[in-house]
Motif scaffolding. Structure first.
Motif, PDB file in Angstrom:
ATOM      1  N   VAL A 234      -0.219  15.232  -6.993  1.00 53.79           N
ATOM      2  CA  VAL A 234      -0.276  14.894  -5.567  1.00 53.79           C
ATOM      3  C   VAL A 234      -0.551  13.404  -5.409  1.00 53.79           C
ATOM      4  CG1 VAL A 234      -1.406  15.354  -3.359  1.00 53.79           C
ATOM      5  CG2 VAL A 234      -1.193  17.189  -5.049  1.00 53.79           C
ATOM      6  N   ALA A 235       0.215  12.739  -4.545  1.00 56.55           N
ATOM      7  CA  ALA A 235      -0.045  11.343  -4.185  1.00 56.55           C
ATOM      8  C   ALA A 235      -0.394  11.310  -2.700  1.00 56.55           C
ATOM      9  CB  ALA A 235       1.176  10.480  -4.463  1.00 56.55           C
ATOM     10  N   ILE A 236      -1.534  10.746  -2.379  1.00 53.93           N
ATOM     11  CA  ILE A 236      -1.986  10.676  -0.983  1.00 53.93           C
ATOM     12  C   ILE A 236      -2.011   9.212  -0.551  1.00 53.93           C
ATOM     13  CG2 ILE A 236      -3.791  11.281   0.665  1.00 53.93           C
ATOM     14  CD1 ILE A 236      -4.854  13.289  -1.412  1.00 53.93           C
ATOM     15  N   VAL A 237      -1.268   8.892   0.499  1.00 56.92           N
ATOM     16  CA  VAL A 237      -1.227   7.532   1.035  1.00 56.92           C
ATOM     17  C   VAL A 237      -2.008   7.505   2.344  1.00 56.92           C
ATOM     18  CG1 VAL A 237       0.234   5.674   1.889  1.00 56.92           C
ATOM     19  CG2 VAL A 237       0.981   7.042  -0.067  1.00 56.92           C
ATOM     20  N   CYS A 238      -3.073   6.720   2.372  1.00 54.42           N
ATOM     21  CA  CYS A 238      -3.962   6.681   3.543  1.00 54.42           C
ATOM     22  C   CYS A 238      -3.626   5.544   4.513  1.00 54.42           C
ATOM     23  CB  CYS A 238      -5.414   6.544   3.087  1.00 54.42           C
ATOM     24  SG  CYS A 238      -5.957   7.891   2.003  1.00 54.42           S
ATOM     25  N   GLY A 239      -2.656   4.723   4.156  1.00 55.82           N
ATOM     26  CA  GLY A 239      -2.317   3.611   5.031  1.00 55.82           C
ATOM     27  C   GLY A 239      -3.484   2.649   5.161  1.00 55.82           C
ATOM     28  N   ARG A 240      -3.773   2.262   6.395  1.00 53.93           N
ATOM     29  CA  ARG A 240      -4.872   1.315   6.630  1.00 53.93           C
ATOM     30  C   ARG A 240      -6.176   2.025   6.983  1.00 53.93           C
ATOM     31  NH1 ARG A 240      -0.228  -1.394   8.470  1.00 53.93           N
ATOM     32  NH2 ARG A 240       0.081  -3.404   7.430  1.00 53.93           N
ATOM     33  N   ASN A 241      -6.212   3.331   6.735  1.00 52.40           N
ATOM     34  CA  ASN A 241      -7.434   4.096   7.005  1.00 52.40           C
ATOM     35  C   ASN A 241      -8.368   3.975   5.797  1.00 52.40           C
ATOM     36  OD1 ASN A 241      -9.401   6.093   7.502  1.00 52.40           O
ATOM     37  ND2 ASN A 241      -7.955   7.320   8.684  1.00 52.40           N
ATOM     38  N   GLN A 242      -9.149   2.905   5.774  1.00 54.40           N
ATOM     39  CA  GLN A 242     -10.024   2.595   4.646  1.00 54.40           C
ATOM     40  C   GLN A 242     -11.071   3.681   4.419  1.00 54.40           C
ATOM     41  OE1 GLN A 242      -9.756  -0.567   2.764  1.00 54.40           O
ATOM     42  NE2 GLN A 242     -10.851   0.789   1.362  1.00 54.40           N
ATOM     43  N   LYS A 243     -11.576   4.234   5.501  1.00 56.12           N
ATOM     44  CA  LYS A 243     -12.610   5.268   5.403  1.00 56.12           C
ATOM     45  C   LYS A 243     -12.070   6.496   4.684  1.00 56.12           C
ATOM     46  CE  LYS A 243     -15.833   7.910   8.282  1.00 56.12           C
ATOM     47  NZ  LYS A 243     -16.264   8.207   9.685  1.00 56.12           N
ATOM     48  N   MET A 244     -10.867   6.919   5.053  1.00 58.72           N
ATOM     49  CA  MET A 244     -10.251   8.080   4.405  1.00 58.72           C
ATOM     50  C   MET A 244      -9.964   7.793   2.938  1.00 58.72           C
ATOM     51  SD  MET A 244      -6.631   9.996   5.228  1.00 58.72           S
ATOM     52  CE  MET A 244      -7.186  10.860   6.680  1.00 58.72           C
ATOM     53  N   GLU A 245      -9.446   6.589   2.650  1.00 53.65           N
ATOM     54  CA  GLU A 245      -9.130   6.215   1.272  1.00 53.65           C
ATOM     55  C   GLU A 245     -10.375   6.283   0.385  1.00 53.65           C
ATOM     56  OE1 GLU A 245      -7.584   2.344  -1.332  1.00 53.65           O
ATOM     57  OE2 GLU A 245      -7.655   2.239   0.860  1.00 53.65           O
ATOM     58  N   ASN A 255      -9.835  12.718 -11.547  1.00 54.48           N
ATOM     59  CA  ASN A 255      -8.808  13.768 -11.537  1.00 54.48           C
ATOM     60  C   ASN A 255      -7.429  13.131 -11.676  1.00 54.48           C
ATOM     61  OD1 ASN A 255      -6.910  15.787 -10.682  1.00 54.48           O
ATOM     62  ND2 ASN A 255      -8.644  16.926  -9.860  1.00 54.48           N
ATOM     63  N   GLU A 256      -6.808  13.319 -12.823  1.00 50.50           N
ATOM     64  CA  GLU A 256      -5.522  12.673 -13.089  1.00 50.50           C
ATOM     65  C   GLU A 256      -4.376  13.253 -12.265  1.00 50.50           C
ATOM     66  OE1 GLU A 256      -4.822  12.855 -17.250  1.00 50.50           O
ATOM     67  OE2 GLU A 256      -6.484  11.512 -17.773  1.00 50.50           O
ATOM     68  N   GLY A 257      -4.583  14.419 -11.674  1.00 47.88           N
ATOM     69  CA  GLY A 257      -3.509  15.060 -10.917  1.00 47.88           C
ATOM     70  C   GLY A 257      -3.407  14.615  -9.472  1.00 47.88           C
ATOM     71  N   VAL A 258      -4.386  13.827  -9.003  1.00 50.78           N
ATOM     72  CA  VAL A 258      -4.370  13.355  -7.607  1.00 50.78           C
ATOM     73  C   VAL A 258      -4.452  11.833  -7.598  1.00 50.78           C
ATOM     74  CG1 VAL A 258      -5.496  13.427  -5.354  1.00 50.78           C
ATOM     75  CG2 VAL A 258      -5.479  15.474  -6.794  1.00 50.78           C
ATOM     76  N   HIS A 259      -3.473  11.192  -6.969  1.00 52.70           N
ATOM     77  CA  HIS A 259      -3.409   9.729  -6.894  1.00 52.70           C
ATOM     78  C   HIS A 259      -3.630   9.327  -5.430  1.00 52.70           C
ATOM     79  CE1 HIS A 259      -1.319  10.057 -10.829  1.00 52.70           C
ATOM     80  NE2 HIS A 259      -0.768  11.119 -10.255  1.00 52.70           N
ATOM     81  N   VAL A 260      -4.641   8.528  -5.174  1.00 49.72           N
ATOM     82  CA  VAL A 260      -4.980   8.125  -3.802  1.00 49.72           C
ATOM     83  C   VAL A 260      -4.696   6.638  -3.619  1.00 49.72           C
ATOM     84  CG1 VAL A 260      -6.797   7.991  -2.054  1.00 49.72           C
ATOM     85  CG2 VAL A 260      -6.774   9.902  -3.688  1.00 49.72           C
ATOM     86  N   PHE A 261      -3.987   6.323  -2.542  1.00 49.02           N
ATOM     87  CA  PHE A 261      -3.624   4.931  -2.240  1.00 49.02           C
ATOM     88  C   PHE A 261      -4.035   4.583  -0.815  1.00 49.02           C
ATOM     89  CE2 PHE A 261      -0.479   6.766  -5.105  1.00 49.02           C
ATOM     90  CZ  PHE A 261      -0.472   5.870  -6.155  1.00 49.02           C
ATOM     91  N   GLY A 262      -4.205   3.292  -0.580  1.00 50.82           N
ATOM     92  CA  GLY A 262      -4.398   2.805   0.783  1.00 50.82           C
ATOM     93  C   GLY A 262      -3.036   2.470   1.359  1.00 50.82           C
ATOM     94  N   TYR A 263      -2.871   1.230   1.801  1.00 49.03           N
ATOM     95  CA  TYR A 263      -1.569   0.800   2.315  1.00 49.03           C
ATOM     96  C   TYR A 263      -0.660   0.494   1.132  1.00 49.03           C
ATOM     97  CZ  TYR A 263       2.053  -1.912   4.607  1.00 49.03           C
ATOM     98  OH  TYR A 263       3.270  -2.363   5.054  1.00 49.03           O
ATOM     99  N   VAL A 264       0.544   1.049   1.141  1.00 49.06           N
ATOM    100  CA  VAL A 264       1.500   0.864   0.051  1.00 49.06           C
ATOM    101  C   VAL A 264       2.678   0.031   0.556  1.00 49.06           C
ATOM    102  CG1 VAL A 264       3.053   2.009  -1.569  1.00 49.06           C
ATOM    103  CG2 VAL A 264       0.833   3.039  -1.031  1.00 49.06           C
ATOM    104  N   GLU A 265       2.796  -1.177   0.040  1.00 49.92           N
ATOM    105  CA  GLU A 265       3.862  -2.085   0.482  1.00 49.92           C
ATOM    106  C   GLU A 265       5.238  -1.542   0.120  1.00 49.92           C
ATOM    107  OE1 GLU A 265       5.649  -5.211   2.271  1.00 49.92           O
ATOM    108  OE2 GLU A 265       3.467  -4.950   2.213  1.00 49.92           O
ATOM    109  N   HIS A 266       5.375  -1.045  -1.108  1.00 54.22           N
ATOM    110  CA  HIS A 266       6.672  -0.548  -1.580  1.00 54.22           C
ATOM    111  C   HIS A 266       6.708   0.981  -1.526  1.00 54.22           C
ATOM    112  CE1 HIS A 266       7.876  -4.569  -2.970  1.00 54.22           C
ATOM    113  NE2 HIS A 266       6.600  -4.702  -3.295  1.00 54.22           N
ATOM    114  N   ILE A 267       6.496   1.514  -0.316  1.00 51.42           N
ATOM    115  CA  ILE A 267       6.424   2.965  -0.150  1.00 51.42           C
ATOM    116  C   ILE A 267       7.736   3.641  -0.534  1.00 51.42           C
ATOM    117  CG2 ILE A 267       7.082   2.855   2.286  1.00 51.42           C
ATOM    118  CD1 ILE A 267       4.565   5.328   0.702  1.00 51.42           C
ATOM    119  N   HIS A 268       8.853   2.915  -0.442  1.00 51.84           N
ATOM    120  CA  HIS A 268      10.146   3.499  -0.801  1.00 51.84           C
ATOM    121  C   HIS A 268      10.185   3.900  -2.277  1.00 51.84           C
ATOM    122  CE1 HIS A 268      10.299  -0.867  -1.400  1.00 51.84           C
ATOM    123  NE2 HIS A 268      11.139  -0.632  -2.394  1.00 51.84           N
TER     124      HIS A 268
END
Length: 379
Positions: A234-245, A255-268
């Motif tokens: 699972v990859a979770i992108v939180c955008g600019r929601n710093q609190k959630m990130e 946990n290697e199975g969950v990847h958490v990101f904030g704002y992702v410039e190259h979301i494509h």
């Protein structure tokens, strides 16, 4: 060499309208058209009203979760408003004085609207300037229409048919092009992703655009259940929601199975790597997924254009819409358990996708402007 001046009108209600405007500007530049002016008309003409209305628009995504859905209510109340009615005339008047002053000052050769401004068609008719509209959703709201609009660029054949049935336009004035998106989404490849180095490509990746919702309830529960699915990350992108990130990174630390990101410039790149995406139903986001043939799962779409976009994608078999977290989990489980489901969704997305919408629109606009110039020269 003649270089036409293009004025693009937009508004800052979310990022979508501006993204479309920038995609068009990029494509125009590739054709050598440098004289492109992007105008946030509401911000220019009514700064106070713009500030209040944009804040209300953003807050509506939160208040709707508690039953106060004023944006959705206003969308449906005005959906079939005609331009000659009192409400339609009011919306057409918004920004008209400021826009006319800008047009008279800069004298553009064409006006392209990525937000419904009826004033553009009014002034275009008065001054002999072609006025075009790029509808940035998969559903029709009559605010987009005006009898003096020279060209409508729409996402689907169904949208064109609706414009014709409602006698809002004639067939030759409507072009089915899709919705312009950043070129990166048309060129994206999973092999170029820089965000998951060392990731095992034999695993399926579910991308959750958590920032789309401000706060996605039960996101921890959903991610936890998905990571226990066979061969699934699972990859979770939180955008600019710093609190959630911060919260999610702490929760899934180690946990290697969950990847958490904030704002992702190259979301494509991340989207190209994914098996499916859980996201909101904004017209631009859906168009990006469509370009990548990325199956979509929509959780509790907001009333208004997002709900109508979600309805269209679901009816076309390109998305699943869930009313609650349990329904979403079941949909994802069926999808991940049966490869035929993914194949069917991808095939239907390929059939609907029109290609490079920005390129199709720019070619048509330049052809129209050139023709108008020739007509004036022959008089």
């Amino acid at each position: 060499m003649w270089n036409p001046h293009v004025m693009i009108l937009t508004a800052s209600y979310g990022d979508g309208h501006l993204q479309v405007s920038n995609a068009l500007k990029q494509r125009l530049a590739q054709y050598g058209i440098k004289n492109v002016q992007i105008v946030d008309l509401m911000k220019e003409a009514h700064p106070l009203l713009n500030s209040i209305s944009t804040k209300l628009y953003l807050k509506s995504t939160v208040t709707s979760q508690y039953g106060l859905d004023y944006y959705g209510w206003s969308y449906y109340v005005t959906r079939d408003t005609r331009t000659d009615g009192s409400i339609g005339k009011y919306f057409n008047y918004l920004g008209k004085r400021k826009l006319k002053a800008l047009i008279e000052q800069t004298r553009p050769d064409v006006i392209i609207s990525t937000f419904p401004f009826g004033a553009a068609a009014d002034i275009g008719r008065e001054l002999g300037i072609p006025a075009c509209v790029v509808i940035t959703d998969y559903a029709l709201h009559m605010r987009w229409t005006h009898p003096d609009t020279d060209r409508y660029y729409v996402a689907t054949e169904e949208l064109k048919t609706e414009l014709l049935l409602k006698r809002a336009a004639t067939a030759e004035r409507v072009k089915v092009t899709g919705i312009p998106i950043r070129p990166a989404f048309l060129e994206a490849s999973a092999s170029g992703c820089r965000y998951l180095p060392g990731w095992n490509p034999s695993k399926r990746l579910v991308l959750i655009s958590a920032g789309s919702y401000g706060v996605l309830h039960h996101i921890e529960e959903l991610a936890d259940r998905l990571r226990h699915q066979d061969h699934c990350d699972v990859a979770i992108v939180c955008g600019r929601n710093q609190k959630m990130e911060n919260k999610l990174k702490q929760l899934f630390a180690g946990n290697e199975g969950v990847h958490v990101f904030g704002y992702v410039e190259h979301i494509h790149e991340l989207m190209a790597l994914s098996t499916c995406i859980v996201t909101k139903a904004g017209g631009i986001t859906l168009s990006e997924a469509l370009a990548l043939k990325l199956p979509v799962f929509i959780y509790k779409p907001f009333a208004g254009q997002e709900k109508e976009n979600a309805k269209y994608f679901a009816e076309m078999g390109m998305a699943h819409v869930a009313a609650n977290i349990h329904e979403l989990e079941e949909q994802l489980h069926r999808f991940l358990s049966d490869s035929a489901v993914a194949y069917g969704m991808k095939s239907r997305m390929a059939a609907v996708h029109k290609g490079d919408a920005a390129d199709l629109i720019v070619k048509d606009v330049l052809s129209m402007v050139s023709l108008e110039r020739e007509k004036l020269a022959s008089v």
